[in-house]
Each structure stands twice: as C-alpha cells, then as structure tokens.
Design an enzyme around this catalytic site. Sequence first.
Site, mmCIF file in Angstrom:
data_model
loop_
_atom_site.group_PDB
_atom_site.id
_atom_site.type_symbol
_atom_site.label_atom_id
_atom_site.label_comp_id
_atom_site.label_asym_id
_atom_site.label_seq_id
_atom_site.Cartn_x
_atom_site.Cartn_y
_atom_site.Cartn_z
ATOM 1 N N ARG A 59 31.677 70.532 117.445
ATOM 2 C CA ARG A 59 30.264 69.454 118.074
ATOM 3 C C ARG A 59 29.755 69.110 116.793
ATOM 4 N NH1 ARG A 59 25.809 72.272 119.483
ATOM 5 N NH2 ARG A 59 26.766 73.568 120.871
ATOM 6 N N TYR A 111 19.410 44.367 123.790
ATOM 7 C CA TYR A 111 20.347 44.931 124.732
ATOM 8 C C TYR A 111 19.507 45.624 125.848
ATOM 9 C CZ TYR A 111 24.390 47.256 126.605
ATOM 10 O OH TYR A 111 25.113 47.865 127.511
ATOM 11 N N ASP A 184 19.846 47.066 115.132
ATOM 12 C CA ASP A 184 20.993 47.125 115.977
ATOM 13 C C ASP A 184 21.699 45.961 115.532
ATOM 14 O OD1 ASP A 184 22.805 46.903 117.967
ATOM 15 O OD2 ASP A 184 21.894 47.474 119.535
ATOM 16 N N LYS A 209 32.097 47.952 120.585
ATOM 17 C CA LYS A 209 32.081 46.564 120.455
ATOM 18 C C LYS A 209 33.226 46.161 119.252
ATOM 19 C CE LYS A 209 29.536 46.493 124.015
ATOM 20 N NZ LYS A 209 28.216 46.623 123.839
HETATM 21 C C1 LIG Z 1 26.915 47.331 124.198
HETATM 22 C C2 LIG Z 1 25.830 47.362 123.337
HETATM 23 C C3 LIG Z 1 25.055 48.655 123.188
HETATM 24 C C4 LIG Z 1 25.321 49.699 124.246
HETATM 25 O O1 LIG Z 1 26.657 50.274 123.963
HETATM 26 P P1 LIG Z 1 27.747 51.150 124.687
HETATM 27 O O2 LIG Z 1 28.620 51.641 123.774
HETATM 28 O O3 LIG Z 1 28.045 50.309 125.798
HETATM 29 O O4 LIG Z 1 26.603 52.340 125.098
HETATM 30 C C5 LIG Z 1 23.997 48.598 122.353
HETATM 31 N N1 LIG Z 1 23.521 47.672 121.913
HETATM 32 C C6 LIG Z 1 24.299 46.404 121.923
HETATM 33 C C7 LIG Z 1 23.799 45.244 120.975
HETATM 34 C C8 LIG Z 1 25.352 46.101 122.780
HETATM 35 O O5 LIG Z 1 26.012 45.042 122.688
#
Ligand SMILES: *Cc1c(COP(=O)(O)O)cnc(C)c1O
Length: 389
Positions: A59, A111, A184, A209
Amino acid sequence: MTGSRRSNSEGEKLDPRTLAAQALGREDESTGAVVPPIHFSTTFTRRDDYGPRDHVYIRPDSPNAEHAEDVLATLEDAVGAMSFGSGMAACTAAFHALESGDHVVCGKTVYHGVKAWLERFGPARGLTFTFVPNDDLTALKSAMQPGKTKLVWIETPANPLWTVTDIAAAAEIAHAAGAQLAVDSTCATPVLTKPLTLGADLVVHAATKYLGGHSDVLAGMVAAREDTPLWRRIREHRTFAGPVLGAMEAFLLTRGMRTLFVRVERQCQSAMKVAEFLAGHPKVDRVRYPGLPGDPGHAVASKQMLGGFGGMLSFQPAGDRDSAIRLVLACRVLKPATSLGGVESLIEHRKTSEGDIVTETPDNLIRISVGIEAVDDLIQDLDRALAAV
Ligand SMILES: *Cc1c(COP(=O)(O)O)cnc(C)c1O
C-alpha cells in the site's frame, strides 16, 4: 525500484524526451530486461537481521507505482510525486490533507468532479470555499482570506471552456496570503507547461488522460515543488485512506509516459488544424482553443504553454442542445465518448457528461479530444457531420 544499476536519471543531464522514452533508463537487475517486471506481490520479506528492505507492504511501497512516480517527478521538476487510483483520488487528496476551518479558493471553471466534491463533501469536512472566474486575478486576490485560505486550486487550460490562468501570477497571490497553489495540469501535460517551475506548490494530473494516453488505465498523480507539511499530510492521507494505484495500472502508466512527448506534439499540431477548420466553418458560432490568436487565453497561454496549446478544444455549433447531440452522433471517425488525452479522437456533448452540477458550460457546447489519427480524416469527418445536421 529494483535495478537502477544503469538508471540515467542522475548524473548527466538528459533531455526530458529521452528520460520519458526510457522511463529513466531503469532495467531489471536480475535479468537486464529493459522493461521492468510487474510486482504483484503485496508483501516483501524482511532481511536476515529483521531489518526492512526498500519495500515492506504494497500500500505505501509499490515498486511499479514508484517507477511511474519517479518518471513524472522528473518530468515536472518535482521533489517527488505520488500516484493514486484515479485522477479524482489525486485531486481530493489535496483537500483531504487540509484541516477543518481551512478555506479554499477554486477556479469557477474546473473539472466538474472537483466542484462536486467541494460542494458535497467540503462542508462536512469543515472546509469553506470560494469560486472565482479562472482568468480574473483581481477576483482571485480579493477572494483570499490571509491566514485562513490554505489552498488555491486552478486548472489550466480548464475543462471545458479552455480558459487559461496565469500560473506565476496566481502563485504570487496565493503565497502573499500564506496559501499554496495547486494546478490541475492534466490538459497541459509536462510537455507544454511545468507549473512547479512557475511557482506552483502542487501539480495534479488525471493520469487517466494524457500521461496514460491510451484510454486503458485509470490513475492520478500529485507532484510537489518542495517537501512541505502539506505534502507529508497528503502522503499520510494516501497511506491511511489507501486510494493507491495498482501494480498493473502503474505499469501501464509508465509505459504510456514513454510516448508522451510524441503523442502530445502531434495532438497539438492536429488540434490547431481542427480549431482553424471549425473557426472558419459557417455553421460554427464559437470555437474555444487557446491556440487561436483571438482566444481570450491566447496571450497567457503563449507565455506558459511552450511548444503547443494542447489537444483539447470546444466549439458551439449554431443551434441548440439537441442539434449539438445530433452533430456528435453524426461523426464516424471521432468517437462519441467522454474522457480525453487518448490516441483516439473523442467528441462529446459536454453538459450531458457533467450531469446536474451547476457549471458555466453552454447547452450546445461540444468538446473534442484530438488524437493522433491523420488530421485530414478528422476534419473530413467533422465537415461531413456539420453538413448532415
Ligand atoms: C478526468 C479529469 C479528472 C478526473 O480524473 P479521473 O481519472 O477520471 O478520476 C480531473 N481533472 C481533469 C482536468 C480531468 O480531465
């Protein structure tokens, strides 16, 4: 990680493209394999003197997660990176690390899941928050409550309007009030922007992504500029709440990051061509892409996004919500699905994906994630779909 015998992460300064392609050049010590093995073992034996080895229990100590983390930390010029089981687990780790009574300032257009978490779980954890327009630094400054505001959260370019926030200016405002800045940077990726070198304290990625890049792994990352109490608290949260990345996912993520630079470079070139095509189309009212010279975010993006403006864009076709959905469904090459950053192009009606969260997203907004296909095929597909609705 086992086998850093000829790791090229230290010593000679190599280009990030080289370090990414070779995943820091680590190889397996016992076999010389240039691709490290996947360690599914959840536990690791102690030494003969009962001392711990590098890894004790998976973990907190996963060899494959550490490899992915080290690659990202290198690409972001970070002191370290931590992987999570999803992008949302990474985003919310920063909020979990705050104390009851702390105040958060957050971009209005971020997001939708981040907004939803703050609204639905923030109050129960004693957090207060203020949403400010992403590109309004004056509003950001006046939202700060010195001593109480602990975290400023921005996303740039931000989903799904691709507004751009000046990271260096936001960092200055956050620091002046005693707060830390989290960015982010999912859609900019370390290929285009390095928020930590612009003054941000934390950089967060939905690694699902672009970092993974193939729409086949759910993962998140947080990386830090310095080892601060907040960073250590995030690690405590991860250790004790356990939102960690599995070994297989960590392996896939590391593999994905090897091709990050070539993918993002192509996606930027193609997205620019798609944006230009849409901007010149009579059935399109508005295109949002920071690469277009007329875009409100273009000047700041040109300063902090180096080498391209990303693979994400949105547009509003003439007409209402229903005709926008028909347009999405009329595409054949672009696939009608949410998510982004993969090698295949995706197109979606954004408001449908956001659900019942109150956002700034217009009713007829369509979001495109540009993949690595031949760009002429993408443009032809959009041209045909626009003619059909
Ligand atoms: C998709 C996304 C998230 C969340 O990510 P997950 O892997 O789906 O939990 C957060 N911030 C941005 C900018 C995103 O495109």
